[in-house]
Write a protein that holds these residues in place. Structure first.
Motif, PDB file in Angstrom:
ATOM      1  N   GLU A   1       0.832  -1.213   0.000  1.00 32.53           N
ATOM      2  CA  GLU A   1       0.000   0.000   0.000  1.00 32.53           C
ATOM      3  C   GLU A   1       0.865   1.261   0.000  1.00 32.53           C
ATOM      4  O   GLU A   1       0.683   2.147   0.856  1.00 32.53           O
ATOM      5  CB  GLU A   1      -0.913  -0.003   1.229  1.00 32.53           C
ATOM      6  CG  GLU A   1      -2.034  -1.004   1.174  1.00 32.53           C
ATOM      7  CD  GLU A   1      -3.209  -0.526   0.321  1.00 32.53           C
ATOM      8  OE1 GLU A   1      -3.219   0.639  -0.090  1.00 32.53           O
ATOM      9  OE2 GLU A   1      -4.106  -1.338   0.071  1.00 32.53           O
ATOM     10  N   PRO A   2       1.804   1.379  -0.953  1.00 28.21           N
ATOM     11  CA  PRO A   2       2.756   2.496  -0.882  1.00 28.21           C
ATOM     12  C   PRO A   2       2.150   3.874  -1.082  1.00 28.21           C
ATOM     13  O   PRO A   2       2.719   4.867  -0.649  1.00 28.21           O
ATOM     14  CB  PRO A   2       3.738   2.170  -2.014  1.00 28.21           C
ATOM     15  CG  PRO A   2       2.923   1.382  -2.998  1.00 28.21           C
ATOM     16  CD  PRO A   2       2.013   0.546  -2.144  1.00 28.21           C
ATOM     17  N   PHE A   3       0.990   3.939  -1.736  1.00 22.05           N
ATOM     18  CA  PHE A   3       0.373   5.239  -2.010  1.00 22.05           C
ATOM     19  C   PHE A   3      -0.960   5.411  -1.279  1.00 22.05           C
ATOM     20  O   PHE A   3      -1.719   6.336  -1.559  1.00 22.05           O
ATOM     21  CB  PHE A   3       0.150   5.420  -3.513  1.00 22.05           C
ATOM     22  CG  PHE A   3       1.353   5.083  -4.348  1.00 22.05           C
ATOM     23  CD1 PHE A   3       2.615   5.556  -4.009  1.00 22.05           C
ATOM     24  CD2 PHE A   3       1.244   4.272  -5.471  1.00 22.05           C
ATOM     25  CE1 PHE A   3       3.727   5.243  -4.769  1.00 22.05           C
ATOM     26  CE2 PHE A   3       2.357   3.954  -6.237  1.00 22.05           C
ATOM     27  CZ  PHE A   3       3.601   4.442  -5.880  1.00 22.05           C
ATOM     28  N   GLY A   4      -1.255   4.506  -0.359  1.00 21.37           N
ATOM     29  CA  GLY A   4      -2.562   4.472   0.269  1.00 21.37           C
ATOM     30  C   GLY A   4      -2.910   5.705   1.076  1.00 21.37           C
ATOM     31  O   GLY A   4      -4.077   6.046   1.219  1.00 21.37           O
ATOM     32  N   ALA A   5      -1.897   6.387   1.631  1.00 23.88           N
ATOM     33  CA  ALA A   5      -2.158   7.539   2.494  1.00 23.88           C
ATOM     34  C   ALA A   5      -2.125   8.870   1.746  1.00 23.88           C
ATOM     35  O   ALA A   5      -2.240   9.929   2.362  1.00 23.88           O
ATOM     36  CB  ALA A   5      -1.143   7.567   3.629  1.00 23.88           C
ATOM     37  N   LEU A   6      -1.987   8.828   0.426  1.00 26.89           N
ATOM     38  CA  LEU A   6      -1.833  10.047  -0.365  1.00 26.89           C
ATOM     39  C   LEU A   6      -3.149  10.459  -1.006  1.00 26.89           C
ATOM     40  O   LEU A   6      -4.033   9.625  -1.244  1.00 26.89           O
ATOM     41  CB  LEU A   6      -0.772   9.826  -1.448  1.00 26.89           C
ATOM     42  CG  LEU A   6       0.592   9.320  -0.961  1.00 26.89           C
ATOM     43  CD1 LEU A   6       1.515   9.105  -2.145  1.00 26.89           C
ATOM     44  CD2 LEU A   6       1.207  10.288   0.036  1.00 26.89           C
ATOM     45  N   ASP A   7      -3.271  11.751  -1.319  1.00 24.62           N
ATOM     46  CA  ASP A   7      -4.471  12.210  -2.019  1.00 24.62           C
ATOM     47  C   ASP A   7      -4.467  11.676  -3.449  1.00 24.62           C
ATOM     48  O   ASP A   7      -3.436  11.253  -3.971  1.00 24.62           O
ATOM     49  CB  ASP A   7      -4.557  13.734  -2.001  1.00 24.62           C
ATOM     50  CG  ASP A   7      -3.424  14.396  -2.777  1.00 24.62           C
ATOM     51  OD1 ASP A   7      -3.454  14.359  -4.015  1.00 24.62           O
ATOM     52  OD2 ASP A   7      -2.517  14.958  -2.134  1.00 24.62           O
ATOM     53  N   SER A   8      -5.618  11.700  -4.095  1.00 24.44           N
ATOM     54  CA  SER A   8      -5.789  11.015  -5.383  1.00 24.44           C
ATOM     55  C   SER A   8      -4.882  11.576  -6.479  1.00 24.44           C
ATOM     56  O   SER A   8      -4.345  10.822  -7.298  1.00 24.44           O
ATOM     57  CB  SER A   8      -7.256  11.084  -5.827  1.00 24.44           C
ATOM     58  OG  SER A   8      -7.688  12.433  -5.934  1.00 24.44           O
ATOM     59  N   ILE A   9      -4.698  12.892  -6.508  1.00 24.68           N
ATOM     60  CA  ILE A   9      -3.862  13.492  -7.555  1.00 24.68           C
ATOM     61  C   ILE A   9      -2.404  13.076  -7.381  1.00 24.68           C
ATOM     62  O   ILE A   9      -1.737  12.657  -8.337  1.00 24.68           O
ATOM     63  CB  ILE A   9      -3.997  15.027  -7.543  1.00 24.68           C
ATOM     64  CG1 ILE A   9      -5.428  15.434  -7.929  1.00 24.68           C
ATOM     65  CG2 ILE A   9      -2.993  15.666  -8.493  1.00 24.68           C
ATOM     66  CD1 ILE A   9      -5.699  16.915  -7.828  1.00 24.68           C
ATOM     67  N   LEU A  10      -1.904  13.167  -6.149  1.00 22.86           N
ATOM     68  CA  LEU A  10      -0.522  12.769  -5.887  1.00 22.86           C
ATOM     69  C   LEU A  10      -0.344  11.276  -6.102  1.00 22.86           C
ATOM     70  O   LEU A  10       0.685  10.823  -6.604  1.00 22.86           O
ATOM     71  CB  LEU A  10      -0.138  13.149  -4.456  1.00 22.86           C
ATOM     72  CG  LEU A  10       1.296  12.840  -4.033  1.00 22.86           C
ATOM     73  CD1 LEU A  10       2.300  13.481  -4.985  1.00 22.86           C
ATOM     74  CD2 LEU A  10       1.532  13.309  -2.605  1.00 22.86           C
ATOM     75  N   ARG A  11      -1.358  10.523  -5.763  1.00 18.35           N
ATOM     76  CA  ARG A  11      -1.316   9.074  -5.944  1.00 18.35           C
ATOM     77  C   ARG A  11      -1.116   8.725  -7.422  1.00 18.35           C
ATOM     78  O   ARG A  11      -0.261   7.909  -7.770  1.00 18.35           O
ATOM     79  CB  ARG A  11      -2.622   8.476  -5.416  1.00 18.35           C
ATOM     80  CG  ARG A  11      -2.664   6.954  -5.405  1.00 18.35           C
ATOM     81  CD  ARG A  11      -4.000   6.470  -4.868  1.00 18.35           C
ATOM     82  NE  ARG A  11      -4.031   5.038  -4.707  1.00 18.35           N
ATOM     83  CZ  ARG A  11      -4.226   4.418  -3.559  1.00 18.35           C
ATOM     84  NH1 ARG A  11      -4.386   5.115  -2.456  1.00 18.35           N
ATOM     85  NH2 ARG A  11      -4.245   3.103  -3.513  1.00 18.35           N
ATOM     86  N   MET A  12      -1.888   9.364  -8.299  1.00 17.74           N
ATOM     87  CA  MET A  12      -1.756   9.094  -9.732  1.00 17.74           C
ATOM     88  C   MET A  12      -0.384   9.524 -10.245  1.00 17.74           C
ATOM     89  O   MET A  12       0.220   8.852 -11.093  1.00 17.74           O
ATOM     90  CB  MET A  12      -2.874   9.781 -10.504  1.00 17.74           C
ATOM     91  CG  MET A  12      -4.236   9.148 -10.302  1.00 17.74           C
ATOM     92  SD  MET A  12      -5.518   9.806 -11.416  1.00 17.74           S
ATOM     93  CE  MET A  12      -5.739  11.446 -10.739  1.00 17.74           C
TER      94      MET A  12
END
Length: 244
Positions: free
Chosen positions: A158-169
């Motif tokens: 879950e490396p991007f699980g805590a990030l907002d959707s834009i930063l995640r993408m």
């Protein structure tokens, strides 16, 4: 050639003297330079399986075989949901930890750390401390530290699980760029079906009680993939129907 082979892996924990199965008869392979994603409800053993692969837990039945070259064990790196950077070290210092057991000189350690920091786009922040970084930057530093170990297989929980959707993408695309340059095999655990289908060559759908593989979906779509494309949408619909 396979980078990793998982054969008949089962795992149980003891609770009040009773064995509670967590994983049951897990079988799959990861080929060299492939990205494999694992999705499923909480409690289906995805993170537990990563711990077994990386060697943090050796109490299981079955076989986990990393491909070997010249009789040396394949190296496995790990990236967690929380970056786990040491707060008293700079980005450069955290990445250089990967070379602690090497014969590199201090200058060589610095140069190699610099290379991986540049790879994840943090060259201007090499002297920054974790508290001075955004969440996405800290996670990129964690990825740089894992890559600095020069693993053949990179595990990501879950490396991007805590990030907002834009930063995640944005970080998903950066991960693909890093993967293309390094040609490392990746296993990524995620609750995000769209993320799994966007990144992976194969998506392993798991179900709980105990954790087992329900189905493996082959994502035969060229990269870069259209997040809003019909083909990806159809795969998402199929994947969600399995999870429901």
């Amino acid at each position: 050639m396979n980078a990793l082979s998982i054969e008949h892996v089962s795992k149980a924990y003891s609770l009040d003297g009773v064995a509670r199965p967590v994983l049951k008869d897990i079988n799959f392979t990861v080929r060299r330079n492939e990205i494999v994603a694992m999705v499923g409800a909480s409690g289906c053993g995805k993170s537990t399986l990563l711990r077994l692969i990386v060697g943090l837990d050796n109490d299981f039945r079955g076989s986990i075989v990393c491909d070997t070259q010249a009789a040396s064990r394949t190296k496995v790196g790990m990236v967690f949901q929380d970056h786990r950077l040491f707060p008293w070290l700079t980005v450069e210092g955290n990445v250089a930890l990967a070379f602690d057991n090497s014969d590199l000189t201090a200058r060589q350690r610095q140069e190699k750390a610099k290379h991986y920091i540049e790879l994840v786009g943090l060259a201007e922040f090499s002297k920054a401390y974790p508290r001075q970084l955004s969440g996405g930057m800290a996670q990129r530093a964690a990825i740089a530290r894992a890559l600095a170990q020069e693993p053949d297989t990179l595990l990501m929980d879950e490396p991007f699980g805590a990030l907002d959707s834009i930063l995640r993408m944005r970080l998903q695309d950066e991960l693909l760029s890093i993967w293309e340059r390094n040609q490392v095999s990746i296993i990524i655990v995620t609750h995000d079906v769209e993320e799994a289908l966007y990144l992976a060559d194969h998506v392993i759908v798991m179900e709980p009680n105990p954790g087992r593989i329900r189905e493996t979906i082959d994502v035969a779509l060229p990269r870069p993939r259209d997040r809003n494309g019909v083909l990806l949408a159809n795969l998402k619909k199929h994947c969600l129907s399995i999870l429901m």
